[in-house]
Design an enzyme around this catalytic site. Structure first.
Site, short mmCIF file in Angstrom:
data_model
loop_
_atom_site.label_atom_id
_atom_site.label_comp_id
_atom_site.label_asym_id
_atom_site.label_seq_id
_atom_site.Cartn_x
_atom_site.Cartn_y
_atom_site.Cartn_z
N CYS A 29 27.72 34.99 36.98
CA CYS A 29 27.49 34.41 38.30
C CYS A 29 26.87 33.02 38.18
O CYS A 29 25.68 32.83 38.46
CB CYS A 29 26.61 35.30 39.17
SG CYS A 29 26.62 34.81 40.90
N CYS A 56 33.00 32.92 44.13
CA CYS A 56 31.55 32.76 44.07
C CYS A 56 31.03 32.46 45.47
O CYS A 56 31.15 31.32 45.94
CB CYS A 56 31.17 31.64 43.11
SG CYS A 56 29.38 31.43 42.88
#
Length: 447
Positions: free
Chosen positions: A211, A376
Site C-alpha cells: 500500500c 489505491c
C-alpha cells in the site's frame, strides 16, 4: 442518484478484488501450462511420502491465501486443501490508516483466523520453515512435512523496523507510531492526540512497500485532525519520501500536489529515514541524490513506514528471484521455473503496486492476460478519497466515467463504511467478480 449508482458499482468492484486473480490461477490449473509442461509431468518427490499430502497447499492465511483456499475448496473439495498459517488473528489491514487517525478502532480490524478459515479446509497452525519445490514438499517450524501437487504462495512481505537505527526501541516512545503493524497503529493515534506544536513528520522508506499510498494518507488525515482541533497553525506537517515523485501515476500525483500546496504541507523527495533518536526527538534523513549527506529534523510526532522485503523463508528458497521475491510470470502468475507453483499478493515480483487490488485483479478469460490492474484509495481527509486505479504501464485504468483524481466524499464512505463489512462477508469467501465487467459497462464497452 448518481452518487448512489457510483457507490453500488464501486462496491461490486471492490468486493471482488481477489476473484479475478484466483480464477486466473484456477483456469490455468485446468489448462495446459505456459511452459508446456503437462500436469502429469510436474515435479515429483523421490523421497518417501510426507506425513501429510494435499492436492492444493496454500502458504499464508492473509487475504490472498484465505480467499484462494475458499475457491480451491469448491474446486477440489475441502479435504484436498490445506493452509499453513501461524497467526490466531486475521486483520483487515487497509483500515489501519483510519485506525491511526482515530476514525476506526483496531478491534474492528481483526477476527480470529478460525472464523474466516474455509470450513473443512485443513489449517496447519505453524510457520513455514522450508520450501522444497524440487520435491514438492514444505516443512513447518514444528517439524511437519507436507507434500503437495500444487502450491500457492501467499506469504506477504516482512516489515524491517530494525533496519532503521534506533527505531525498534523508539517505537516505545509516546510520540512515535506506525500504521503498518497492529502493535503500533494505535500509537499513531495517541501521538496525534497528544500533539501540541512543532513538526509532525511522516516517512516513506527506500524499499518496496505494501500500500504505497498509506504513508501519505496518514499525513493528510493528521493535517485534517490538527485543523479540526485548532493546532494546525502551530504545526509543520512534513512528508519525507525516498521516492523521486509524490505518487507514481502522474494524473493522481498532479492532484495530490495541488492538495499539498493548498494545505501548506512540506514534501521532501529523495529523503530516506536512516535513524531515530527518540530521547532527543530527532529523525535523521539521508539525501539519496547526494549519498552521505544527512539532515536532522526534530519532531513532536513521527509516523514511520518501515523498510520492507520478502520473508526470509521465501528469500532462501529456489522459488525466489535475485531480490528474494516469488519469481512469477507477470501475465499469468505462474512460477517461471516450477509450473505447479502459483503466486498471489505482496510476496510476488509483479511490477505493480503491492495493494489488495493488485492481489485480486488478474484477468479471467484465457485469451487475456493480467494487465497489472491496481487500485489505491488515497484518503485525503476524514471525508474524502482520491481513487487511483492504474495498470502495469502506469496508465490510469479507471472504473468510473468521471475524473477519479478529484477528491470525493462518496469514495471515502465506500472505503470506511462499506468495504470492511463486505471484506469479511464476501471478499474472503471468493464469491465476487472483478472490476473489468463493471468498467466496461460504465464505459459502454470501452476500456
Amino acid at each position: 442518484m448518481g452518487q448512489l449508482l457510483s457507490i453500488i458499482a464501486h462496491i461490486l468492484m471492490y468486493c471482488s478484488l481477489l476473484f479475478q486473480q484466483r480464477m486466473a490461477a484456477l483456469h490455468r490449473l485446468r489448462q495446459c501450462h505456459p511452459t508446456g509442461t503437462a500436469i502429469s509431468h510436474l515435479h515429483t518427490s523421490s523421497r518417501a511420502p510426507a506425513k501429510q499430502h494435499y492436492k492444493m497447499l496454500v502458504l499464508g492465511g492473509g487475504s490472498g491465501g484465505i480467499a484462494m483456499s475458499a475457491r480451491m475448496k469448491r474446486m477440489l473439495g475441502a479435504e484436498n486443501v490445506a493452509v499453513v498459517e501461524p497467526s490466531e488473528m486475521h486483520y483487515y489491514q487497509p483500515i489501519w490508516t483510519l485506525v491511526g487517525a482515530g476514525a476506526k478502532s483496531v478491534a474492528s480490524s481483526g477476527r480470529p483466523t478460525a472464523s474466516i478459515m474455509p470450513s473443512g479446509v485443513k489449517w496447519v497452525k505453524s510457520r513455514v520453515q522450508e520450501i522444497s519445490p524440487d520435491t514438492n514438499t514444505v516443512r513447518t517450524e514444528d517439524g511437519t512435512e507436507i507434500s503437495y501437487e500444487y502450491l500457492i504462495v501467499a506469504l506477504g512481505l516482512q516489515l524491517h523496523y530494525e533496519k532503521i537505527k534506533g527505531l525498534p526501541e523508539a517505537l516505545e516512545h509516546p510520540k512515535i507510531g506506525s500504521n503498518y503493524s497492529v502493535e503500533t497503529v494505535e500509537k499513531t493515534w495517541k501521538a496525534l492526540q497528544n500533539f501540541k506544536e512543532g513538526n509532525a513528520v511522516f516517512t516513506f522508506p527506500n524499499t518496496p512497500v505494501k500500500c504505497p499510498g498509506a504513508p501519505q494518507k496518514i499525513m493528510y488525515l493528521s493535517d485534517d485532525f490538527l485543523r479540526k482541533t485548532g493546532k494546525r497553525a502551530n504545526a509543520n506537517v512534513i512528508y519525507n519520501t525516498s521516492l523521486p515523485v509524490l505518487f507514481g501515476i502522474k494524473k493522481y500525483a498532479d492532484s495530490l500536489w495541488q492538495i499539498v500546496k493548498s494545505r501548506d504541507l512540506q514534501v521532501n523527495l529523495r529523503h530516506n529515514l536512516i535513524e531515530v533518536r527518540a530521547d532527543k526527538q530527532e529523525a535523521v534523513f539521508e539525501n539519496l541524490d547526494n549519498p552521505g549527506e544527512t539532515k536532522v529534523i526534530e519532531f513532536e510526532m513521527l509516523h514511520v513506514a518501515p523498510p520492507m522485503g520478502p520473508c526470509s523463508v521465501l528469500k532462501d528458497s529456489p522459488l525466489a528471484d535475485q531480490a528474494g521475491w516469488l519469481d512469477v510470470d507477470k501475465d499469468c502468475l505462474q512460477h517461471k521455473r516450477y509450473p505447479n507453483v502459483f503466486g498471489i499478493g505482496d510476496c510476488t515480483n509483479l511490477p505493480t503496486a503491492k495493494t489488495a487490488a493488485a492481489v485480486g485483479s488478474a484477468i479471467l478469460e484465457s485469451t487475456l492476460r493480467y494487465d497489472g490492474y491496481s487500485s489505491c484509495p488515497l484518503v485525503t481527509s476524514y471525508n474524502t478519497v482520491v481513487l487511483a486505479e492504474f495498470d502495469y504501464n502506469g496508465q490510469p485504468l479507471e472504473t468510473f466515467p468521471i475524473n477519479q483524481a478529484k477528491e470525493r466524499r462518496v469514495m471515502y464512505h465506500m472505503k470506511a463504511d462499506l468495504m470492511p463489512y463486505l471484506y469479511w462477508h464476501g471478499f474472503l469467501r471468493g464469491l465476487w467478480g472483478g472490476p473489468e465487467p463493471y468498467r466496461k459497462l460504465l464505459h459502454l464497452g470501452m476500456k
